[in-house]
Design an enzyme around this catalytic site. Structure first.
Site, PDB file in Angstrom:
ATOM      1  N   ASP A   1       0.840  -1.189   0.000  1.00  0.00           N
ATOM      2  CA  ASP A   1       0.000   0.000   0.000  1.00  0.00           C
ATOM      3  C   ASP A   1       0.884   1.252   0.000  1.00  0.00           C
ATOM      4  O   ASP A   1       2.044   1.202   0.421  1.00  0.00           O
ATOM      5  CB  ASP A   1      -0.900   0.038   1.242  1.00  0.00           C
ATOM      6  CG  ASP A   1      -1.910  -1.096   1.246  1.00  0.00           C
ATOM      7  OD1 ASP A   1      -2.170  -1.657   0.165  1.00  0.00           O
ATOM      8  OD2 ASP A   1      -2.432  -1.416   2.333  1.00  0.00           O
TER       9      ASP A   1
HETATM   10  N1  URA Z   1      -1.393  -5.822   3.990  1.00  0.00           N
HETATM   11  C1  URA Z   1      -1.846  -4.551   3.960  1.00  0.00           C
HETATM   12  O1  URA Z   1      -2.881  -4.219   4.526  1.00  0.00           O
HETATM   13  N2  URA Z   1      -1.119  -3.642   3.281  1.00  0.00           N
HETATM   14  C2  URA Z   1       0.040  -3.937   2.648  1.00  0.00           C
HETATM   15  O2  URA Z   1       0.656  -3.052   2.057  1.00  0.00           O
HETATM   16  C3  URA Z   1       0.493  -5.263   2.703  1.00  0.00           C
HETATM   17  C4  URA Z   1      -0.233  -6.192   3.373  1.00  0.00           C
END
Ligand code: URA
Length: 234
Positions: free
Chosen positions: A103
């Site tokens: 993310d």
């Molecule tokens: N889980 C999440 O919520 N975000 C990420 O970036 C990776 C795993």
């Protein structure tokens, strides 16, 4: 293979930089300055030195990046900077892409490569490649929360696969998943009535985040890391 193509494929320099280095006698093949950028070389055996740096040819390039906040895991984005923008321009031109997604506000270990087959294998659900994330939560979490997360929780109609959670503090821990659904950890923590305030990937398959890399810094994988990555059970 053409000499300039071989050098450019490593991301060390652009074709125009290589052309001017050749003109200036700064590119050696077998210890001798070459005068044409289009001479043919065998990339696996030729001893090429570009401006004093030996050029190690590899069919594919593998880079470990310590992803900072605010960058998207994509090669292009209309609005936001991408992880590719953190590389020098020459490395932006050899077809590198992020192996998997983090993310925008997730930090840490990101593999960038132009090896589609290896990336595909590492990301295939059936490969069950382990990914470990360090997290901090808004509220303290209980041992019952750990048990629920480890057994599998409902994240909007999908029950997550078994995983492991290690406590490192009242609100901090490490979670290791062998799958990767969109926003998975954030949704898992919401399923136990909590909220992620910090998320950093510290392990991806056989790779461990190199703590010598500051946020936004990158390095080439070592030969031994590449060997581990190619192991079929990595
Ligand atoms: N889980 C999440 O919520 N975000 C990420 O970036 C990776 C795993």
């Amino acid at each position: 293979m053409r000499l300039d193509k071989m050098i450019a494929s490593t991301g060390i320099a652009s074709r125009s930089q290589i052309a001017s280095a050749v003109k200036g006698g700064r590119v050696l093949v077998g210890g001798v300055a070459v005068r044409r950028a289009d001479v043919q070389v065998d990339p696996d055996v030729a001893e090429v030195v570009y401006c004093g740096t030996p050029v190690v040819y590899r069919k594919f390039t593998y880079i470990m990046l310590n992803k900072p906040e605010g960058y998207v895991s994509a090669t292009e984005d209309g609005k936001l900077p991408t992880v590719i923008d953190l590389l020098p321009p020459e490395l932006g031109k050899i077809g590198l892409f992020p192996c998997g997604r983090l993310d925008k506000n997730t930090l840490g270990l990101m593999l960038l490569t132009n090896d589609g087959d290896t990336s595909h294998r590492l990301l295939a659900p059936k490969s069950h490649v382990a990914k470990t994330y360090a997290f901090s939560l808004k509220f303290p979490f209980s041992d019952a929360d750990i048990a629920a997360l480890e057994a599998g929780v409902d994240i909007g109609g999908y029950i997550t696969a078994p995983c492991t959670v290690e406590r490192t503090g009242e609100r901090e821990g490490k979670i290791t998943l062998t799958e990767g659904k969109y926003h998975q950890i954030k949704l898992m923590m919401e399923a136990v009535h909590n909220q992620v305030t910090y998320l950093e990937r510290v392990r991806f398959g056989p790779l461990t985040l190199d703590r010598a890399l500051s946020r936004g810094e990158w390095r080439y994988l070592s030969d031994s890391e590449i060997t581990l990555l190619h192991k079929k059970d990595s």
